[in-house]
Design an enzyme around this catalytic site. Structure first.
Site, mmCIF file in Angstrom:
data_model
loop_
_atom_site.group_PDB
_atom_site.id
_atom_site.type_symbol
_atom_site.label_atom_id
_atom_site.label_comp_id
_atom_site.label_asym_id
_atom_site.label_seq_id
_atom_site.Cartn_x
_atom_site.Cartn_y
_atom_site.Cartn_z
ATOM 1 N N LYS A 155 36.416 39.620 27.657
ATOM 2 C CA LYS A 155 37.238 38.597 28.298
ATOM 3 C C LYS A 155 36.801 37.228 27.782
ATOM 4 O O LYS A 155 35.599 36.945 27.734
ATOM 5 C CB LYS A 155 37.062 38.677 29.809
ATOM 6 C CG LYS A 155 37.677 37.519 30.584
ATOM 7 C CD LYS A 155 37.489 37.717 32.071
ATOM 8 C CE LYS A 155 38.008 36.549 32.875
ATOM 9 N NZ LYS A 155 37.994 36.810 34.328
ATOM 10 N N GLU A 207 44.468 43.352 38.087
ATOM 11 C CA GLU A 207 43.121 42.863 38.369
ATOM 12 C C GLU A 207 43.110 42.153 39.712
ATOM 13 O O GLU A 207 43.712 41.095 39.875
ATOM 14 C CB GLU A 207 42.651 41.903 37.273
ATOM 15 C CG GLU A 207 41.273 41.311 37.556
ATOM 16 C CD GLU A 207 40.873 40.195 36.613
ATOM 17 O OE1 GLU A 207 40.010 39.377 36.994
ATOM 18 O OE2 GLU A 207 41.421 40.127 35.491
ATOM 19 N N ARG A 228 37.750 37.451 45.520
ATOM 20 C CA ARG A 228 37.678 36.070 45.997
ATOM 21 C C ARG A 228 38.148 35.914 47.440
ATOM 22 O O ARG A 228 38.211 34.796 47.950
ATOM 23 C CB ARG A 228 38.527 35.155 45.101
ATOM 24 C CG ARG A 228 38.117 35.168 43.637
ATOM 25 C CD ARG A 228 38.971 34.206 42.839
ATOM 26 N NE ARG A 228 38.803 34.391 41.410
ATOM 27 C CZ ARG A 228 39.487 33.726 40.485
ATOM 28 N NH1 ARG A 228 40.384 32.817 40.858
ATOM 29 N NH2 ARG A 228 39.292 33.960 39.209
#
Length: 213
Positions: free
Chosen positions: A134, A47, A51
Protein backbone atom coordinates in the site's frame (compact mmCIF):
# COMPACT_ATOMS: atom_id res chain seq x y z
CA UNK A 1 1.68 -17.85 5.73
CA UNK A 2 4.93 -16.61 4.26
CA UNK A 3 5.30 -13.06 2.93
CA UNK A 4 5.45 -14.46 -0.60
CA UNK A 5 2.17 -16.32 -0.04
CA UNK A 6 0.65 -13.21 1.52
CA UNK A 7 1.64 -11.16 -1.49
CA UNK A 8 0.11 -13.64 -3.93
CA UNK A 9 -3.15 -13.81 -2.01
CA UNK A 10 -3.37 -10.03 -1.60
CA UNK A 11 -2.71 -9.58 -5.30
CA UNK A 12 -5.45 -12.07 -6.14
CA UNK A 13 -7.95 -10.19 -4.01
CA UNK A 14 -6.95 -6.78 -5.34
CA UNK A 15 -7.25 -7.92 -8.95
CA UNK A 16 -10.99 -8.40 -8.44
CA UNK A 17 -11.66 -4.72 -9.28
CA UNK A 18 -9.71 -1.54 -10.00
CA UNK A 19 -10.98 0.13 -6.82
CA UNK A 20 -11.14 -1.11 -3.23
CA UNK A 21 -13.68 0.85 -1.20
CA UNK A 22 -12.11 2.25 1.99
CA UNK A 23 -14.99 2.25 4.44
CA UNK A 24 -15.53 4.07 7.72
CA UNK A 25 -18.78 2.62 9.06
CA UNK A 26 -20.27 3.75 12.36
CA UNK A 27 -23.38 1.55 12.42
CA UNK A 28 -23.09 -2.22 12.06
CA UNK A 29 -26.81 -2.53 11.38
CA UNK A 30 -26.39 -1.12 7.87
CA UNK A 31 -23.16 -3.00 7.09
CA UNK A 32 -24.75 -5.83 5.12
CA UNK A 33 -26.81 -3.47 2.94
CA UNK A 34 -23.74 -1.33 2.24
CA UNK A 35 -21.72 -4.39 1.28
CA UNK A 36 -24.48 -5.65 -1.00
CA UNK A 37 -24.64 -2.31 -2.83
CA UNK A 38 -20.87 -2.19 -3.40
CA UNK A 39 -20.69 -5.81 -4.48
CA UNK A 40 -23.66 -5.37 -6.83
CA UNK A 41 -21.82 -2.42 -8.36
CA UNK A 42 -18.81 -4.58 -9.12
CA UNK A 43 -16.53 -3.89 -6.16
CA UNK A 44 -16.27 -7.17 -4.20
CA UNK A 45 -13.10 -6.43 -2.20
CA UNK A 46 -14.01 -4.18 0.74
CA UNK A 47 -11.70 -2.57 3.29
CA UNK A 48 -13.36 -1.77 6.60
CA UNK A 49 -11.15 0.57 8.59
CA UNK A 50 -10.76 0.06 12.33
CA UNK A 51 -11.67 3.66 13.04
CA UNK A 52 -15.06 3.22 14.71
CA UNK A 53 -16.29 1.33 17.78
CA UNK A 54 -18.46 -0.90 15.57
CA UNK A 55 -15.72 -1.77 13.06
CA UNK A 56 -15.32 -5.41 14.12
CA UNK A 57 -19.08 -5.92 14.07
CA UNK A 58 -19.16 -4.34 10.61
CA UNK A 59 -16.52 -6.78 9.37
CA UNK A 60 -18.45 -9.67 10.87
CA UNK A 61 -21.68 -8.60 9.15
CA UNK A 62 -20.06 -7.92 5.78
CA UNK A 63 -18.16 -11.21 5.87
CA UNK A 64 -21.51 -13.00 5.66
CA UNK A 65 -22.57 -11.24 2.44
CA UNK A 66 -22.27 -13.50 -0.57
CA UNK A 67 -19.80 -12.48 -3.27
CA UNK A 68 -17.66 -10.20 -1.14
CA UNK A 69 -14.14 -10.40 0.22
CA UNK A 70 -13.94 -8.28 3.35
CA UNK A 71 -10.68 -6.99 4.76
CA UNK A 72 -9.66 -4.82 7.68
CA UNK A 73 -7.82 -1.54 7.33
CA UNK A 74 -5.93 0.65 9.77
CA UNK A 75 -4.37 -2.38 11.47
CA UNK A 76 -1.83 -1.00 13.94
CA UNK A 77 -1.13 -3.81 16.42
CA UNK A 78 -0.76 -7.60 16.66
CA UNK A 79 -3.87 -7.60 18.84
CA UNK A 80 -5.84 -6.01 16.00
CA UNK A 81 -4.70 -8.81 13.70
CA UNK A 82 -6.23 -11.40 16.04
CA UNK A 83 -9.43 -9.41 16.36
CA UNK A 84 -10.04 -8.95 12.64
CA UNK A 85 -9.31 -12.60 11.87
CA UNK A 86 -11.85 -13.61 14.51
CA UNK A 87 -14.36 -11.23 12.93
CA UNK A 88 -13.93 -12.86 9.52
CA UNK A 89 -11.53 -10.57 7.67
CA UNK A 90 -9.85 -12.21 4.67
CA UNK A 91 -7.07 -9.65 4.28
CA UNK A 92 -5.48 -6.84 6.25
CA UNK A 93 -4.22 -3.38 5.40
CA UNK A 94 -1.88 -1.22 7.47
CA UNK A 95 -1.04 2.47 7.00
CA UNK A 96 2.60 1.76 7.78
CA UNK A 97 4.55 -1.29 8.81
CA UNK A 98 6.02 -2.87 11.93
CA UNK A 99 7.72 -6.24 12.28
CA UNK A 100 5.31 -7.20 15.08
CA UNK A 101 2.23 -6.60 12.94
CA UNK A 102 3.66 -8.49 9.97
CA UNK A 103 4.73 -11.42 12.14
CA UNK A 104 1.28 -11.60 13.73
CA UNK A 105 -0.39 -11.57 10.31
CA UNK A 106 1.93 -14.26 8.98
CA UNK A 107 1.25 -16.45 12.00
CA UNK A 108 -2.51 -15.90 11.65
CA UNK A 109 -2.46 -16.63 7.88
CA UNK A 110 -3.87 -13.16 7.18
CA UNK A 111 -2.73 -11.78 3.81
CA UNK A 112 -1.42 -8.27 4.41
CA UNK A 113 -1.17 -5.18 2.27
CA UNK A 114 1.48 -3.33 4.29
CA UNK A 115 1.89 0.41 4.00
CA UNK A 116 4.94 2.26 2.71
CA UNK A 117 5.59 5.88 1.75
CA UNK A 118 9.32 6.04 1.00
CA UNK A 119 11.81 4.10 -1.07
CA UNK A 120 13.48 2.83 2.11
CA UNK A 121 10.18 1.49 3.44
CA UNK A 122 9.41 -0.12 0.08
CA UNK A 123 12.84 -1.77 0.03
CA UNK A 124 12.48 -3.05 3.59
CA UNK A 125 9.15 -4.69 2.78
CA UNK A 126 10.54 -6.14 -0.43
CA UNK A 127 13.48 -7.56 1.51
CA UNK A 128 11.00 -9.35 3.77
CA UNK A 129 9.14 -10.72 0.75
CA UNK A 130 6.24 -8.31 0.26
CA UNK A 131 6.11 -7.38 -3.42
CA UNK A 132 2.63 -5.84 -3.24
CA UNK A 133 2.29 -2.84 -0.95
CA UNK A 134 0.00 0.00 0.00
CA UNK A 135 1.33 3.47 -0.86
CA UNK A 136 -0.04 5.81 1.79
CA UNK A 137 -0.90 8.62 2.04
CA UNK A 138 -0.62 8.81 -1.71
CA UNK A 139 -1.55 12.38 -2.58
CA UNK A 140 0.69 14.18 -0.10
CA UNK A 141 3.61 11.88 -0.85
CA UNK A 142 3.79 12.80 -4.52
CA UNK A 143 0.87 10.90 -6.00
CA UNK A 144 1.20 9.03 -9.26
CA UNK A 145 4.49 10.72 -10.26
CA UNK A 146 6.12 9.52 -7.03
CA UNK A 147 4.98 5.94 -7.55
CA UNK A 148 6.19 6.03 -11.15
CA UNK A 149 9.56 7.30 -9.96
CA UNK A 150 9.86 4.59 -7.30
CA UNK A 151 9.05 1.99 -9.92
CA UNK A 152 12.10 2.83 -12.01
CA UNK A 153 14.74 1.59 -9.53
CA UNK A 154 12.38 -0.84 -7.73
CA UNK A 155 10.44 -2.52 -10.55
CA UNK A 156 9.54 -5.68 -8.61
CA UNK A 157 7.02 -3.93 -6.33
CA UNK A 158 3.42 -3.12 -7.23
CA UNK A 159 1.17 -0.82 -5.26
CA UNK A 160 -2.34 0.02 -4.18
CA UNK A 161 -2.29 3.76 -3.45
CA UNK A 162 -4.79 5.21 -1.00
CA UNK A 163 -5.24 8.63 0.55
CA UNK A 164 -6.45 11.39 -1.70
CA UNK A 165 -7.42 9.11 -4.58
CA UNK A 166 -10.50 10.48 -6.36
CA UNK A 167 -12.52 9.78 -9.51
CA UNK A 168 -10.63 12.66 -11.09
CA UNK A 169 -7.12 11.26 -10.50
CA UNK A 170 -7.73 7.51 -10.23
CA UNK A 171 -6.76 6.92 -13.85
CA UNK A 172 -3.47 8.75 -13.30
CA UNK A 173 -2.60 5.94 -10.89
CA UNK A 174 -4.20 3.06 -12.77
CA UNK A 175 -2.29 3.95 -15.94
CA UNK A 176 1.02 3.07 -14.26
CA UNK A 177 2.42 -0.40 -14.73
CA UNK A 178 3.32 -0.71 -11.05
CA UNK A 179 -0.24 0.03 -9.86
CA UNK A 180 -2.59 -2.92 -9.40
CA UNK A 181 -5.59 -1.06 -7.99
CA UNK A 182 -6.45 1.98 -5.90
CA UNK A 183 -8.25 2.44 -2.61
CA UNK A 184 -10.88 5.13 -2.32
CA UNK A 185 -13.61 6.33 -0.01
CA UNK A 186 -15.56 8.25 -2.65
CA UNK A 187 -17.62 5.19 -3.61
CA UNK A 188 -19.36 5.21 -0.21
CA UNK A 189 -19.65 8.84 0.93
CA UNK A 190 -20.99 9.42 4.40
CA UNK A 191 -24.02 11.39 3.21
CA UNK A 192 -25.23 8.48 1.07
CA UNK A 193 -24.56 6.02 3.89
CA UNK A 194 -26.52 8.18 6.33
CA UNK A 195 -29.37 8.41 3.82
CA UNK A 196 -29.21 4.64 3.20
CA UNK A 197 -29.06 5.46 -0.49
CA UNK A 198 -27.90 2.01 -1.57
CA UNK A 199 -28.87 2.64 -5.20
CA UNK A 200 -26.68 5.74 -5.24
CA UNK A 201 -23.75 3.84 -3.75
CA UNK A 202 -24.22 1.01 -6.22
CA UNK A 203 -24.11 3.55 -9.04
CA UNK A 204 -20.84 5.02 -7.75
CA UNK A 205 -19.43 1.52 -7.37
CA UNK A 206 -20.40 0.63 -10.93
CA UNK A 207 -18.66 3.74 -12.24
CA UNK A 208 -15.53 2.90 -10.23
CA UNK A 209 -15.55 -0.71 -11.40
CA UNK A 210 -15.53 0.51 -14.99
CA UNK A 211 -12.34 2.53 -14.58
CA UNK A 212 -9.65 1.31 -16.95
CA UNK A 213 -6.40 2.92 -17.90
Amino acid sequence: MTPAEATLEAEKICRLAPVIPVLVVHDASIAADLAKALIAGGLPALEVTLRTPDALKVIEAMAKVEGGVVGAGSILTPEAVSQVVAAGAKFGVSPGTTDKVLTAAEQADLPMLPGAATSSEVMALLERGYRFQKFFPASINGGAPAIKAIGAPIPDVTFCPTGGVTPQNALDYLSLKNILCVGGSWVAPQDLIDAKDWAGIEKLAREAAALTA
